[in-house]
Write an enzyme that holds these catalytic residues in place. Structure first.
Site, PDB file in Angstrom:
ATOM      1  N   ALA A  74      -4.366  -1.331   1.838  1.00  0.00           N
ATOM      2  CA  ALA A  74      -3.752  -0.329   0.960  1.00  0.00           C
ATOM      3  C   ALA A  74      -2.552   0.335   1.627  1.00  0.00           C
ATOM      4  O   ALA A  74      -1.471   0.438   1.025  1.00  0.00           O
ATOM      5  CB  ALA A  74      -4.789   0.724   0.562  1.00  0.00           C
ATOM      6  N   GLU A  75      -2.707   0.777   2.861  1.00  0.00           N
ATOM      7  CA  GLU A  75      -1.596   1.467   3.534  1.00  0.00           C
ATOM      8  C   GLU A  75      -0.443   0.516   3.812  1.00  0.00           C
ATOM      9  O   GLU A  75       0.726   0.895   3.698  1.00  0.00           O
ATOM     10  CB  GLU A  75      -2.052   2.143   4.825  1.00  0.00           C
ATOM     11  CG  GLU A  75      -0.931   2.925   5.464  1.00  0.00           C
ATOM     12  CD  GLU A  75      -1.363   4.161   6.211  1.00  0.00           C
ATOM     13  OE1 GLU A  75      -0.462   4.834   6.741  1.00  0.00           O
ATOM     14  OE2 GLU A  75      -2.560   4.461   6.273  1.00  0.00           O
ATOM     15  N   SER A  76      -0.742  -0.715   4.134  1.00  0.00           N
ATOM     16  CA  SER A  76       0.319  -1.696   4.404  1.00  0.00           C
ATOM     17  C   SER A  76       1.142  -1.975   3.149  1.00  0.00           C
ATOM     18  O   SER A  76       2.379  -2.018   3.202  1.00  0.00           O
ATOM     19  CB  SER A  76      -0.282  -2.986   4.946  1.00  0.00           C
ATOM     20  OG  SER A  76      -0.954  -2.735   6.164  1.00  0.00           O
ATOM     21  N   SER A  79       3.041   1.349   2.118  1.00  0.00           N
ATOM     22  CA  SER A  79       4.123   1.654   3.060  1.00  0.00           C
ATOM     23  C   SER A  79       5.293   0.689   2.900  1.00  0.00           C
ATOM     24  O   SER A  79       6.454   1.078   3.033  1.00  0.00           O
ATOM     25  CB  SER A  79       3.612   1.602   4.501  1.00  0.00           C
ATOM     26  OG  SER A  79       2.715   2.656   4.737  1.00  0.00           O
TER      27      SER A  79
END
Length: 151
Positions: A74-76, A79
């Protein structure tokens, strides 16, 4: 090294980054952690990023997908989208990530789709939906990134 040859970038993104002299594929390689986890980008724009994560190799001791693996995916993805939104003059810094895990998974390939919820001058927020191979929702996440001036 992470293979970006299958990542689709919209032409306006390619044009925007071309002036920097930077290799767009290298800039958005996702890094060593994503390489180790097997995360791959499929398509990327400021409003939507799609990527995959294999369950195998990303499990906790009980053989289930590790919740942290969903968070990394999710963060990858979020971002990456925020970096594309900020363009070559800004870089994203994650300031809030929350994940709700809906079902357990033991095998297969997961797909994550980050969709823009807010694209501002100083922040970008994304909803990330992670599904299994049967299109069942495994995790819903929200990521907010601060867009910092590069330099």
């Amino acid at each position: 090294m992470h293979d970006q040859t299958t990542t689709l970038f919209p032409q306006e993104i390619l044009d925007q980054w071309a002036a920097t002299g930077l290799d767009l594929s290298a800039v958005f390689s996702l890094g060593a952690l994503c390489d180790r986890m097997g995360i791959r980008l499929q398509e990327a724009s400021a409003s939507r990023v799609v990527g995959t994560l294999p369950v195998e190799g990303n499990t906790q001791p009980y053989g289930l997908l590790h919740g942290g693996a969903s968070a990394v995916l999710a963060e990858s993805l979020g971002s990456t989208a925020a970096a594309l939104h900020g363009g070559p003059t800004k870089y994203p810094v994650g300031v809030d990530l929350n994940c709700t895990h809906h079902r357990s998974v033991r095998s297969g390939l997961l797909t994550g789709v980050a969709t823009a919820a807010h694209l501002g001058r100083t922040t970008a927020t994304y909803e990330i939906v992670i599904t299994d191979e049967l299109a069942r929702r495994v995790c819903t996440a929200r990521l907010t990134c601060l867009l910092r001036e590069a330099g």
